[in-house]
Design a protein around this motif. Sequence first.
Motif, PDB file in Angstrom:
ATOM      1  N   PRO A 126      -2.394  79.294 -64.990  1.00 17.11           N
ATOM      2  CA  PRO A 126      -3.437  78.357 -64.518  1.00 17.11           C
ATOM      3  C   PRO A 126      -3.189  77.882 -63.093  1.00 17.11           C
ATOM      4  CG  PRO A 126      -2.022  77.299 -66.150  1.00 17.11           C
ATOM      5  CD  PRO A 126      -1.691  78.747 -66.167  1.00 17.11           C
ATOM      6  N   PHE A 127      -1.916  77.722 -62.701  1.00 15.94           N
ATOM      7  CA  PHE A 127      -1.622  77.315 -61.331  1.00 15.94           C
ATOM      8  C   PHE A 127      -2.168  78.337 -60.339  1.00 15.94           C
ATOM      9  CE2 PHE A 127       1.809  73.898 -61.017  1.00 15.94           C
ATOM     10  CZ  PHE A 127       1.423  73.301 -62.212  1.00 15.94           C
ATOM     11  N   CYS A 128      -1.911  79.613 -60.615  1.00 15.71           N
ATOM     12  CA  CYS A 128      -2.356  80.676 -59.713  1.00 15.71           C
ATOM     13  C   CYS A 128      -3.878  80.752 -59.668  1.00 15.71           C
ATOM     14  CB  CYS A 128      -1.764  82.014 -60.161  1.00 15.71           C
ATOM     15  SG  CYS A 128      -2.145  83.399 -59.064  1.00 15.71           S
ATOM     16  N   LEU A 129      -4.526  80.667 -60.832  1.00 18.36           N
ATOM     17  CA  LEU A 129      -5.993  80.733 -60.880  1.00 18.36           C
ATOM     18  C   LEU A 129      -6.626  79.554 -60.147  1.00 18.36           C
ATOM     19  CD1 LEU A 129      -6.558  81.914 -64.568  1.00 18.36           C
ATOM     20  CD2 LEU A 129      -6.790  83.272 -62.479  1.00 18.36           C
ATOM     21  N   MET A 130      -6.067  78.360 -60.346  1.00 18.77           N
ATOM     22  CA  MET A 130      -6.604  77.181 -59.653  1.00 18.77           C
ATOM     23  C   MET A 130      -6.400  77.281 -58.151  1.00 18.77           C
ATOM     24  SD  MET A 130      -5.928  73.840 -62.088  1.00 18.77           S
ATOM     25  CE  MET A 130      -4.210  74.155 -62.463  1.00 18.77           C
ATOM     26  N   TYR A 131      -5.242  77.813 -57.745  1.00 15.40           N
ATOM     27  CA  TYR A 131      -4.968  77.963 -56.312  1.00 15.40           C
ATOM     28  C   TYR A 131      -5.933  78.962 -55.673  1.00 15.40           C
ATOM     29  CZ  TYR A 131      -2.615  79.332 -52.010  1.00 15.40           C
ATOM     30  OH  TYR A 131      -2.332  79.622 -50.697  1.00 15.40           O
ATOM     31  N   ILE A 132      -6.141  80.101 -56.326  1.00 13.22           N
ATOM     32  CA  ILE A 132      -7.074  81.108 -55.800  1.00 13.22           C
ATOM     33  C   ILE A 132      -8.482  80.514 -55.711  1.00 13.22           C
ATOM     34  CG2 ILE A 132      -8.204  83.307 -56.308  1.00 13.22           C
ATOM     35  CD1 ILE A 132      -5.540  84.231 -57.526  1.00 13.22           C
ATOM     36  N   THR A 133      -8.893  79.783 -56.752  1.00 16.64           N
ATOM     37  CA  THR A 133     -10.215  79.148 -56.745  1.00 16.64           C
ATOM     38  C   THR A 133     -10.340  78.152 -55.603  1.00 16.64           C
ATOM     39  OG1 THR A 133     -10.341  79.369 -59.163  1.00 16.64           O
ATOM     40  CG2 THR A 133     -11.854  77.806 -58.122  1.00 16.64           C
ATOM     41  N   ALA A 134      -9.274  77.371 -55.378  1.00 11.91           N
ATOM     42  CA  ALA A 134      -9.296  76.361 -54.307  1.00 11.91           C
ATOM     43  C   ALA A 134      -9.416  77.017 -52.938  1.00 11.91           C
ATOM     44  CB  ALA A 134      -8.038  75.498 -54.375  1.00 11.91           C
ATOM     45  N   VAL A 135      -8.614  78.054 -52.694  1.00 14.71           N
ATOM     46  CA  VAL A 135      -8.626  78.710 -51.382  1.00 14.71           C
ATOM     47  C   VAL A 135      -9.957  79.423 -51.150  1.00 14.71           C
ATOM     48  CG1 VAL A 135      -7.562  80.506 -49.972  1.00 14.71           C
ATOM     49  CG2 VAL A 135      -6.124  78.924 -51.257  1.00 14.71           C
ATOM     50  N   LEU A 136     -10.420  80.164 -52.147  1.00 15.24           N
ATOM     51  CA  LEU A 136     -11.688  80.888 -51.994  1.00 15.24           C
ATOM     52  C   LEU A 136     -12.866  79.914 -51.862  1.00 15.24           C
ATOM     53  CD1 LEU A 136     -11.326  83.876 -54.502  1.00 15.24           C
ATOM     54  CD2 LEU A 136     -11.165  83.926 -52.003  1.00 15.24           C
ATOM     55  N   GLY A 137     -12.912  78.902 -52.723  1.00 13.49           N
ATOM     56  CA  GLY A 137     -14.023  77.947 -52.682  1.00 13.49           C
ATOM     57  C   GLY A 137     -14.100  77.208 -51.364  1.00 13.49           C
ATOM     58  N   ASN A 138     -12.974  76.693 -50.905  1.00 11.89           N
ATOM     59  CA  ASN A 138     -12.971  75.969 -49.637  1.00 11.89           C
ATOM     60  C   ASN A 138     -13.159  76.909 -48.455  1.00 11.89           C
ATOM     61  OD1 ASN A 138     -12.311  72.998 -50.180  1.00 11.89           O
ATOM     62  ND2 ASN A 138     -10.761  74.022 -51.405  1.00 11.89           N
ATOM     63  N   GLY A 139     -12.624  78.118 -48.556  1.00 11.04           N
ATOM     64  CA  GLY A 139     -12.824  79.098 -47.486  1.00 11.04           C
ATOM     65  C   GLY A 139     -14.283  79.486 -47.330  1.00 11.04           C
ATOM     66  N   VAL A 140     -14.960  79.714 -48.464  1.00 11.33           N
ATOM     67  CA  VAL A 140     -16.395  80.038 -48.425  1.00 11.33           C
ATOM     68  C   VAL A 140     -17.189  78.864 -47.870  1.00 11.33           C
ATOM     69  CG1 VAL A 140     -18.414  80.488 -49.875  1.00 11.33           C
ATOM     70  CG2 VAL A 140     -16.297  81.754 -50.267  1.00 11.33           C
ATOM     71  N   LEU A 141     -16.805  77.648 -48.260  1.00  7.56           N
ATOM     72  CA  LEU A 141     -17.505  76.454 -47.761  1.00  7.56           C
ATOM     73  C   LEU A 141     -17.396  76.348 -46.242  1.00  7.56           C
ATOM     74  CD1 LEU A 141     -19.094  74.006 -48.735  1.00  7.56           C
ATOM     75  CD2 LEU A 141     -16.935  72.783 -48.985  1.00  7.56           C
ATOM     76  N   ILE A 142     -16.193  76.575 -45.709  1.00  6.65           N
ATOM     77  CA  ILE A 142     -16.007  76.538 -44.256  1.00  6.65           C
ATOM     78  C   ILE A 142     -16.828  77.636 -43.588  1.00  6.65           C
ATOM     79  CG2 ILE A 142     -14.323  76.885 -42.403  1.00  6.65           C
ATOM     80  CD1 ILE A 142     -12.224  75.636 -44.271  1.00  6.65           C
ATOM     81  N   LEU A 143     -16.823  78.839 -44.166  1.00  8.60           N
ATOM     82  CA  LEU A 143     -17.584  79.966 -43.612  1.00  8.60           C
ATOM     83  C   LEU A 143     -19.072  79.662 -43.569  1.00  8.60           C
ATOM     84  CD1 LEU A 143     -17.672  82.940 -42.636  1.00  8.60           C
ATOM     85  CD2 LEU A 143     -17.841  83.609 -45.042  1.00  8.60           C
ATOM     86  N   VAL A 144     -19.594  79.073 -44.646  1.00  9.05           N
ATOM     87  CA  VAL A 144     -21.023  78.745 -44.717  1.00  9.05           C
ATOM     88  C   VAL A 144     -21.386  77.698 -43.667  1.00  9.05           C
ATOM     89  CG1 VAL A 144     -22.791  77.657 -46.148  1.00  9.05           C
ATOM     90  CG2 VAL A 144     -21.303  79.401 -47.130  1.00  9.05           C
ATOM     91  N   VAL A 145     -20.555  76.661 -43.526  1.00 11.42           N
ATOM     92  CA  VAL A 145     -20.834  75.606 -42.542  1.00 11.42           C
ATOM     93  C   VAL A 145     -20.797  76.173 -41.124  1.00 11.42           C
ATOM     94  CG1 VAL A 145     -19.972  73.451 -41.542  1.00 11.42           C
ATOM     95  CG2 VAL A 145     -20.036  73.729 -44.032  1.00 11.42           C
ATOM     96  N   LEU A 146     -19.836  77.050 -40.849  1.00  6.96           N
ATOM     97  CA  LEU A 146     -19.725  77.626 -39.508  1.00  6.96           C
ATOM     98  C   LEU A 146     -20.864  78.588 -39.185  1.00  6.96           C
ATOM     99  CD1 LEU A 146     -15.876  78.353 -39.273  1.00  6.96           C
ATOM    100  CD2 LEU A 146     -17.151  76.527 -38.129  1.00  6.96           C
ATOM    101  N   SER A 147     -21.326  79.326 -40.192  1.00  2.43           N
ATOM    102  CA  SER A 147     -22.303  80.384 -39.925  1.00  2.43           C
ATOM    103  C   SER A 147     -23.751  79.908 -39.966  1.00  2.43           C
ATOM    104  CB  SER A 147     -22.119  81.533 -40.936  1.00  2.43           C
ATOM    105  OG  SER A 147     -22.280  81.065 -42.262  1.00  2.43           O
ATOM    106  N   GLU A 148     -24.013  78.782 -40.617  1.00  7.97           N
ATOM    107  CA  GLU A 148     -25.385  78.289 -40.736  1.00  7.97           C
ATOM    108  C   GLU A 148     -25.629  77.134 -39.758  1.00  7.97           C
ATOM    109  OE1 GLU A 148     -28.119  79.199 -42.937  1.00  7.97           O
ATOM    110  OE2 GLU A 148     -26.868  80.991 -42.810  1.00  7.97           O
TER     111      GLU A 148
END
Length: 315
Positions: free
Chosen positions: A32-54
Motif C-alpha cells: 500500500p505504501f508503494c501504491l499510495m506513493y505512485i498515486t501521489a506522484v502521478l496525481g500531483n504530476g498530472v495536476l501540475i502538467l494540466v495547470v501549466l499547459s492550460e
Amino acid sequence: MFGANLTIFHPTVFVLLGIPGLQQYHTWLSVPFCLMYITAVLGNGVLILVVLSERTLHAPMYVFLSMLAGTDILLSTTTVPKALAIFWFHAGEIAFDACITQMFFIHVAFVAESGILLAMALDRYVAICTPLRYTAILTPMTIGKMTLAIWGWSIGTIFPIIFLLKRLPYCRTNIISHSYYEHIGVARLACADITVNIWYGFSVPMASVLVDVTLIGVSYTLILQAVFRLPSQDARRKALNTCGSHIGVILLFFIPSFFTFLTHRFGKNIPHHVHILLANLYVLVPPMLNPIIYGAKTKQIRDSMAHVLSVSGKS
C-alpha cells in the motif's frame, strides 16, 4: 562528566529500522505504501502538467494549487523511497549529511504547505469578498512575492536546525527507530543538553503553523459572512462550492498533523509503532488525496484534464 562507558562520537552513518515492532510486516506494508506513493506522484504530476499547459488555469488559485502539488511531491519523495528501500532491501543506512538533508526538506515542505494553504485561503477571500478587485490585488507580481515569502520563511525557519544538530556530540547509538529522519528523533541520540533543540524544534515551526491556521480561520469567517449576505441561494451555493475542495484539503493537512503532534508529545501509552505508522501515513495520504479532491470538486480542472488527455490521445 560522562561515564567511562559512554563513547562520544560524530557518526558518519545512521541506521533506520523502519517501523519497529512491525518488521515482520514490512513486505506487506510496502505494497500500500508503494501504491499510495505512485498515486501521489502521478496525481500531483498530472495536476501540475494540466495547470501549466492550460492557459485558462493560469489564475492565482491554480498557481497556488500547482505549488501545493509540487510540495506534496517533495514531501512524499523525501520520505517514501527510503522507507521502501528499508522494507524491501533492509537498506537502512544513510550518511549523516544525507540524514540532515532529508530532515531539512521534510520540515521545509511541512511549513511551506501550511503557508500555501494560507495563500489559497487569502485567494478565496479576495475572490468572494472583493471580486471586482481580484485581478488588481492578486497580480503576477503579488503572487511572485507571496511565493518568495512562503519559501523564504519555510527555509529560514528550518535552516537553524541544521546547526542545532551538527553542534551536538553523539554517544548513545546511531540507530533510529523510524523510517525517516526528523529533528527531535536525531537530537535525542546526543549526549548533550538538547533543550534548545526541543524548544526550537517544536515551538518555532508549530507557532508558524498556528499563525497560518488562525489567519485561515479568520479568512473563512469573513468569507462565510460575505457568502450569507449574497441575495440568492444559487449564488451562495456556487460561492461555497468554490471553497469546498480547499476546505477539504485544509482539514486533510492540519487534522492529521496536529493529531500526530499531540500523540507524539502526550500519547505516552500509545505504542511506538503506532506513532511511526501514523507519521508515515501523514506524508502519504494527504499528497495522494489532494489531487483527487481538487479533480472531483473543481469543474475547470476536470474539463482541462479531459482536454489535455484528448489532445494527447489524438497526437
